[in-house]
Design an enzyme around this catalytic site. Structure first.
Site, PDB file in Angstrom:
ATOM      1  N   ARG A  50      50.960  -8.922  30.275  1.00 50.60           N
ATOM      2  CA  ARG A  50      51.888 -10.049  30.452  1.00 50.60           C
ATOM      3  C   ARG A  50      52.700 -10.366  29.182  1.00 50.60           C
ATOM      4  O   ARG A  50      53.907 -10.559  29.281  1.00 50.60           O
ATOM      5  CB  ARG A  50      51.147 -11.291  30.960  1.00 50.60           C
ATOM      6  CG  ARG A  50      50.551 -11.092  32.364  1.00 50.60           C
ATOM      7  CD  ARG A  50      49.985 -12.374  32.928  1.00 50.60           C
ATOM      8  NE  ARG A  50      51.022 -13.330  33.192  1.00 50.60           N
ATOM      9  CZ  ARG A  50      51.315 -14.353  32.423  1.00 50.60           C
ATOM     10  NH1 ARG A  50      50.599 -14.609  31.339  1.00 50.60           N
ATOM     11  NH2 ARG A  50      52.300 -15.154  32.724  1.00 50.60           N
TER      12      ARG A  50
ATOM     13  N   TYR B  60      56.474  -9.973  30.003  1.00 51.70           N
ATOM     14  CA  TYR B  60      57.183 -11.229  30.289  1.00 51.70           C
ATOM     15  C   TYR B  60      57.311 -12.126  29.059  1.00 51.70           C
ATOM     16  O   TYR B  60      57.619 -13.308  29.220  1.00 51.70           O
ATOM     17  CB  TYR B  60      56.416 -12.062  31.331  1.00 51.70           C
ATOM     18  CG  TYR B  60      56.072 -11.408  32.637  1.00 51.70           C
ATOM     19  CD1 TYR B  60      57.038 -10.798  33.423  1.00 51.70           C
ATOM     20  CD2 TYR B  60      54.765 -11.461  33.124  1.00 51.70           C
ATOM     21  CE1 TYR B  60      56.715 -10.244  34.645  1.00 51.70           C
ATOM     22  CE2 TYR B  60      54.433 -10.907  34.351  1.00 51.70           C
ATOM     23  CZ  TYR B  60      55.414 -10.296  35.106  1.00 51.70           C
ATOM     24  OH  TYR B  60      55.089  -9.756  36.310  1.00 51.70           O
TER      25      TYR B  60
ATOM     26  N   TYR C 159      47.012 -11.766  37.256  1.00 54.69           N
ATOM     27  CA  TYR C 159      47.932 -10.734  36.784  1.00 54.69           C
ATOM     28  C   TYR C 159      47.455 -10.157  35.442  1.00 54.69           C
ATOM     29  O   TYR C 159      48.259  -9.818  34.584  1.00 54.69           O
ATOM     30  CB  TYR C 159      49.374 -11.269  36.703  1.00 54.69           C
ATOM     31  CG  TYR C 159      49.819 -11.852  38.048  1.00 54.69           C
ATOM     32  CD1 TYR C 159      50.095 -11.020  39.117  1.00 54.69           C
ATOM     33  CD2 TYR C 159      49.914 -13.233  38.238  1.00 54.69           C
ATOM     34  CE1 TYR C 159      50.459 -11.549  40.362  1.00 54.69           C
ATOM     35  CE2 TYR C 159      50.289 -13.761  39.472  1.00 54.69           C
ATOM     36  CZ  TYR C 159      50.558 -12.914  40.527  1.00 54.69           C
ATOM     37  OH  TYR C 159      50.909 -13.436  41.744  1.00 54.69           O
TER      38      TYR C 159
ATOM     39  N   GLY D  97      48.503 -17.484  44.276  1.00 59.83           N
ATOM     40  CA  GLY D  97      47.642 -16.508  43.626  1.00 59.83           C
ATOM     41  C   GLY D  97      47.276 -16.999  42.236  1.00 59.83           C
ATOM     42  O   GLY D  97      46.129 -17.328  41.947  1.00 59.83           O
ATOM     43  N   ARG D  98      48.299 -17.123  41.386  1.00 60.16           N
ATOM     44  CA  ARG D  98      48.071 -17.526  39.991  1.00 60.16           C
ATOM     45  C   ARG D  98      47.298 -18.834  39.899  1.00 60.16           C
ATOM     46  O   ARG D  98      46.353 -18.957  39.108  1.00 60.16           O
ATOM     47  CB  ARG D  98      49.416 -17.688  39.286  1.00 60.16           C
ATOM     48  CG  ARG D  98      49.328 -17.948  37.790  1.00 60.16           C
ATOM     49  CD  ARG D  98      50.695 -18.302  37.225  1.00 60.16           C
ATOM     50  NE  ARG D  98      51.712 -17.364  37.616  1.00 60.16           N
ATOM     51  CZ  ARG D  98      52.023 -16.256  36.944  1.00 60.16           C
ATOM     52  NH1 ARG D  98      51.399 -15.978  35.827  1.00 60.16           N
ATOM     53  NH2 ARG D  98      52.973 -15.443  37.376  1.00 60.16           N
TER      54      ARG D  98
ATOM     55  N   GLY E 231      53.297 -19.697  44.084  1.00 64.51           N
ATOM     56  CA  GLY E 231      54.150 -19.956  42.938  1.00 64.51           C
ATOM     57  C   GLY E 231      53.759 -21.104  42.030  1.00 64.51           C
ATOM     58  O   GLY E 231      54.392 -21.304  40.986  1.00 64.51           O
TER      59      GLY E 231
ATOM     60  N   CYS F  13      50.213   2.599  20.554  1.00 63.06           N
ATOM     61  CA  CYS F  13      51.370   3.049  19.768  1.00 63.06           C
ATOM     62  C   CYS F  13      52.678   2.519  20.354  1.00 63.06           C
ATOM     63  O   CYS F  13      53.502   3.306  20.850  1.00 63.06           O
ATOM     64  CB  CYS F  13      51.395   4.565  19.726  1.00 63.06           C
ATOM     65  SG  CYS F  13      49.823   5.245  19.236  1.00 63.06           S
ATOM     66  N   GLU F  14      52.852   1.242  20.377  1.00 64.49           N
ATOM     67  CA  GLU F  14      54.080   0.596  20.847  1.00 64.49           C
ATOM     68  C   GLU F  14      54.209  -0.698  20.047  1.00 64.49           C
ATOM     69  O   GLU F  14      53.230  -1.447  19.953  1.00 64.49           O
ATOM     70  CB  GLU F  14      53.962   0.155  22.320  1.00 64.49           C
ATOM     71  CG  GLU F  14      53.730   1.224  23.330  1.00 64.49           C
ATOM     72  CD  GLU F  14      55.014   1.830  23.872  1.00 64.49           C
ATOM     73  OE1 GLU F  14      56.106   1.272  23.640  1.00 64.49           O
ATOM     74  OE2 GLU F  14      54.904   2.890  24.498  1.00 64.49           O
TER      75      GLU F  14
HETATM   76  C1  LIG Z   1      55.473 -13.290  48.818  1.00 67.14           C
HETATM   77  C2  LIG Z   1      54.618 -13.785  47.719  1.00 67.14           C
HETATM   78  N1  LIG Z   1      53.700 -14.737  47.994  1.00 67.14           N
HETATM   79  C3  LIG Z   1      52.886 -15.194  47.019  1.00 67.14           C
HETATM   80  C4  LIG Z   1      52.954 -14.726  45.724  1.00 67.14           C
HETATM   81  C5  LIG Z   1      51.999 -15.270  44.706  1.00 67.14           C
HETATM   82  O1  LIG Z   1      52.638 -15.928  43.685  1.00 67.14           O
HETATM   83  P1  LIG Z   1      51.788 -16.810  42.669  1.00 67.14           P
HETATM   84  O2  LIG Z   1      50.710 -15.936  42.122  1.00 67.14           O
HETATM   85  O3  LIG Z   1      52.747 -17.234  41.644  1.00 67.14           O
HETATM   86  O4  LIG Z   1      51.225 -17.961  43.430  1.00 67.14           O
HETATM   87  C6  LIG Z   1      53.894 -13.763  45.400  1.00 67.14           C
HETATM   88  C7  LIG Z   1      53.993 -13.271  44.013  1.00 67.14           C
HETATM   89  O5  LIG Z   1      54.703 -12.400  43.638  1.00 67.14           O
HETATM   90  C8  LIG Z   1      54.748 -13.259  46.433  1.00 67.14           C
HETATM   91  O6  LIG Z   1      55.660 -12.327  46.167  1.00 67.14           O
END
Ligand SMILES: Cc1ncc(COP(=O)(O)O)c(C=O)c1O
Length: 434
Positions: free
Chosen positions: A327, A331, A387, A290-291, A238, A358-359
């Site tokens: 994205r 979002y 993402y 991840g992000r 996160g 076409c959106e």
């Molecule tokens: C259970 C869980 N862990 C990790 C992540 C990775 O989140 P982030 O890419 O924001 O670090 C997610 C993202 O949806 C998730 O659902």
């Protein structure tokens, strides 16, 4: 910090001129920096020094097998959410023994695949899932390692569609019901209770919600350690990245210029707040970012099709679209857009940056100011490493973009642009229509 910068007037990724990549492989093309990913990985590890911490890269952010191999080489496990993701890890020549399997609807086939490949642990989202994992493990004659995802009811103060830790989100088991869920788990003969997990949302820009969640779930983790001998606490992912000043944030000077009370979240701040709260638990800490690992490590390179001057509004039509990078449409997210060839002598242009789909939602930016650009010129969407490709689609029968990985002065195609024939390979006209 990242490795995208202008060298003279040309935008480079590490020491590779992005215009050269576009010339070779066309557009739209995602370009990733291996050095940026490695830096992010090691900064996170350093930030959490003092803990027994294991990053499990959340591969939903970017699951190209070259990227997975890169993270496996750095020592990462993976946070997986499908059988397809398990198979990607194997295809990357990595293993799943240090990986965790999350997701609210794991199928029996996916559970079996995970067990057969020695998954480190399942992150269980509901009571019925406990029964299902127990059933599959029983059929295989093994004990399935599990942790329950607890929902701490913490507001992550992020976009509603990427908030996951509130009680009205579909994820996890509310903290007040979690003890009963562990008691239920302990009664299943084919489950082994191994840990506890939480994840409150994505793109968090302050450390406070992480602290709140750790303070809520930490005491529960200590109880579980005493009662069931759990060995780990996964605190999820996160951590947010910089989208607004994406290019400038590659330079230390930008960070130094931020007022102390407005500094964006860094792995150092994150670690400084969390390590003292987590260390006394004496548990292994899993991290599922991840992000943060890949977001600032990638750009989407696109070409200008036209500058369409409208009544009181300009539209810069580019060859990337919402199918390539969804994205902004999904979002309302912001991506900085910069020219590959910077020319300060040009006039400024204010335009909506749009794709050809076409959106009306196929719009990357509204009233964005950038240098005037014309047909055939190249630009880059910054912070597109997470993402981006993984959320792309073939909408409007547009093939999936190409992907390139840069390492120092070298670069290689890690995914070819999808052809029309590949796109329709599984389709056929049924006999009754012939
Ligand atoms: C259970 C869980 N862990 C990790 C992540 C990775 O989140 P982030 O890419 O924001 O670090 C997610 C993202 O949806 C998730 O659902």
């Amino acid at each position: 910090m990242h490795h995208f910068h202008y060298s003279g007037s040309s935008l480079h990724c590490e020491s590779v001129d992005l215009a050269g990549v576009a010339k070779l492989y066309g557009t739209p093309t995602y370009v990733y920096s291996a050095a940026t990913m490695a830096d992010n990985y090691s900064r996170l590890q350093r930030g959490l020094a003092g803990l027994d911490a294991q990053p499990c890269y959340a591969m939903k952010a970017n699951s190209n097998i070259a990227i997975l191999r890169h993270f496996a080489n750095l020592g990462a496990g993976f946070d997986l959410v499908s059988g397809g993701e398990i198979r990607r890890v194997l295809a990357a020549g990595a293993h799943v023994k240090t990986s965790v399997f999350a997701g609210v609807g794991k199928t029996e086939a996916e559970i079996k695949l995970a067990l057969e490949n020695g998954i480190f642990s399942f992150h269980v989202e509901s009571e019925p899932e406990l029964a299902r994992i127990n059933h599959v493990a029983g059929k295989l004659g093994v004990k399935a390692p599990i942790a329950i995802r607890v929902n701490p009811d913490v507001d992550a103060h992020t976009h509603a569609k990427i908030t996951t830790g509130k009680s009205d989100n579909k994820f996890g088991i509310p903290l007040k019901h979690a003890a009963a869920a562990y008691e239920a788990a302990a009664k299943y003969p084919h489950l082994q209770i191994k840990g506890v997990q939480m994840h409150i949302g994505s793109q968090l820009t302050s450390v406070a919600p992480f602290v709140e969640a750790v303070e809520k779930v930490g005491p529960f983790a200590a109880e579980l350690k005493a009662k069931y001998g759990i060995t780990y606490f996964s605190i999820g992912g996160g951590m947010g990245i910089i989208y607004k000043d994406a290019l400038a944030s590659g330079q230390q000077a930008w960070w130094d210029a931020q007022p102390a009370d407005q500094r964006p979240l860094t792995p150092e701040t994150y670690g400084a707040a969390l390590v003292p709260r987590l260390k006394p638990l004496g548990l292994k800490i899993l991290l599922e970012h991840g992000r943060f690992m890949v977001g600032n490590s990638g750009v989407l390179v696109a070409r200008v099709e036209h500058l369409k001057r409208g009544a009181g509004k300009n539209f810069l039509v580019v060859d990337a679209a919402m199918n390539d990078l969804v994205r902004p449409a999904m979002y309302d997210s912001y991506h900085e857009i910069v020219p590959l060839h910077r020319d300060s002598s040009r006039r400024a242009l204010v335009a909506d940056i749009v794709g050809p789909i076409c959106e009306s939602g196929d719009c990357f930016a509204k009233d964005r100011q950038l240098q005037e650009l014309g047909e055939g010129e190249l630009l880059a969407f910054m912070s597109a490493g997470a993402y981006g490709y993984t959320m792309a689609s073939r909408y409007n029968t547009r093939g999936m973009a190409a992907e390139v990985l840069v390492n120092g002065g070298k670069f290689e195609l890690i995914n070819t642009r999808e052809t029309f024939e590949q796109m329709i390979a599984g389709e056929k006209v049924p006999a009754f229509l012939k």
